[in-house]
Enzyme design. Sequence first.
Site, short mmCIF file in Angstrom:
data_model
loop_
_atom_site.label_atom_id
_atom_site.label_comp_id
_atom_site.label_asym_id
_atom_site.label_seq_id
_atom_site.Cartn_x
_atom_site.Cartn_y
_atom_site.Cartn_z
CG ASP A 141 51.44 16.94 18.78
OD1 ASP A 141 51.73 15.74 18.96
OD2 ASP A 141 50.27 17.35 18.62
CE LYS A 144 46.89 20.23 19.75
NZ LYS A 144 48.27 19.68 19.58
CG ASP A 169 49.30 16.50 15.20
OD1 ASP A 169 49.13 15.87 16.25
OD2 ASP A 169 48.74 16.20 14.12
CG ASN A 170 46.56 17.85 16.75
OD1 ASN A 170 47.55 17.91 17.49
ND2 ASN A 170 45.99 16.70 16.45
CD GLU A 199 46.10 11.98 17.27
OE1 GLU A 199 46.16 12.51 16.15
OE2 GLU A 199 46.26 12.61 18.31
C1 637 Z 1 53.27 25.49 26.77
C2 637 Z 1 53.76 24.11 26.95
N1 637 Z 1 55.06 23.87 27.25
C3 637 Z 1 55.48 22.59 27.38
N2 637 Z 1 54.69 21.50 27.26
C4 637 Z 1 53.40 21.72 26.96
C5 637 Z 1 52.89 23.02 26.78
N3 637 Z 1 51.58 22.91 26.47
C6 637 Z 1 51.27 21.61 26.47
N4 637 Z 1 52.37 20.88 26.77
C7 637 Z 1 52.45 19.42 26.81
O1 637 Z 1 52.21 18.98 25.47
C8 637 Z 1 51.20 17.95 25.49
C9 637 Z 1 49.90 18.55 25.07
C10 637 Z 1 49.37 18.29 23.89
C11 637 Z 1 48.06 18.90 23.49
N5 637 Z 1 47.53 18.09 22.41
C12 637 Z 1 46.22 17.98 22.27
O2 637 Z 1 45.44 18.59 22.98
C13 637 Z 1 45.73 17.05 21.23
C14 637 Z 1 44.37 16.69 21.27
C15 637 Z 1 43.84 15.80 20.34
C16 637 Z 1 42.42 15.45 20.40
C17 637 Z 1 41.65 15.40 19.25
C18 637 Z 1 40.29 15.08 19.31
C19 637 Z 1 39.71 14.78 20.54
F1 637 Z 1 38.42 14.44 20.61
C20 637 Z 1 40.48 14.82 21.70
C21 637 Z 1 41.83 15.16 21.63
C22 637 Z 1 44.66 15.25 19.35
C23 637 Z 1 46.03 15.61 19.31
O3 637 Z 1 46.86 15.08 18.37
C24 637 Z 1 46.56 16.50 20.23
O4 637 Z 1 47.88 16.85 20.10
C25 637 Z 1 51.14 17.45 26.92
O5 637 Z 1 52.17 16.52 27.12
C26 637 Z 1 51.39 18.75 27.69
O6 637 Z 1 51.87 18.52 28.98
MG MG Z 2 48.67 16.15 18.24
#
Ligand code: 637
Ligand code: MG
Length: 214
Positions: A141, A144, A169-170, A199
């Site tokens: 999660d 992506k 997820d997603n 969500e």
């Molecule tokens: C390589 C690496 N290493 C370690 N931590 C890492 C990492 N890469 C990212 N992270 C961490 O994880 C989370 C990031 C989550 C990314 N999730 C999403 O982008 C996401 C977006 C939506 C969404 C949907 C429609 C929209 F219009 C806007 C947003 C829904 C979701 O459920 C998502 O998960 C965040 O806490 C980030 O610091």
């Molecule tokens: Mg997600």
Amino acid sequence: TRSTRPKRLLRAVQKNATRGDPLSVISAIDHFCRHSEWAMNVGDEKGSILDSVVSELNPNTSLELGTYCGYSTVRIARLLPPGARLITLEFNPDYAAVARQVISWAGVQDKVELVEGPSGDLIPQMKERFGVETFDFVFLDHWKDRYLPDTNLLEECGLLRKGAVLLADNVICPGTPEYLAYIRNSPRYESRYFQSHLEYTKVEDGLEKSVFLG
Ligand SMILES: Cc1ncnc2c1ncn2[C@@H]1O[C@H](/C=C/CNC(=O)c2cc(-c3ccc(F)cc3)cc(O)c2O)[C@@H](O)[C@H]1O
Ligand SMILES: [Mg+2]
């Protein structure tokens, strides 16, 4: 210090949830995201699919990629049998700080090891540094475009046991096209799509459950 959405989410947990009660933490976050500010937690609808996969699997050793505020960390940890553990990776220190407090408010900190850093660096350290043999369950999660490289890394590091389950997820919104193409065409995985919604919205999204065949 400037208030951020994760900090406001944490305040809502501390105000509305009961210490040591994971379900009250989960519902406090869902209420905050529905009625105050949307946040990218897996949420209650996809969360119940996550719950059923974890409950059926009863994983001894689990990995979560992308802790964010700890919502899915709490959802998974509360279902783990005694002695089981969940390692969750988060590279943003501010998010990690909030997640630690959400996790301890829920009272599941003894089952969770939150490690700060990028997954690409930490996954190769799982065996030596964290004493992991193989993972039974992985919840993806995080960013992506990291789903596929990190899955390949888990394979290369021999961290997936035969029968291990990856839950992503997603896969529709925002979407993970490269990951889906790989996992659905690989003879080493048996995949199934669980249709749901993004969500707290009516937008389609879903989870992809993939069993590693070895
Ligand atoms: C390589 C690496 N290493 C370690 N931590 C890492 C990492 N890469 C990212 N992270 C961490 O994880 C989370 C990031 C989550 C990314 N999730 C999403 O982008 C996401 C977006 C939506 C969404 C949907 C429609 C929209 F219009 C806007 C947003 C829904 C979701 O459920 C998502 O998960 C965040 O806490 C980030 O610091
Ligand atoms: Mg997600």
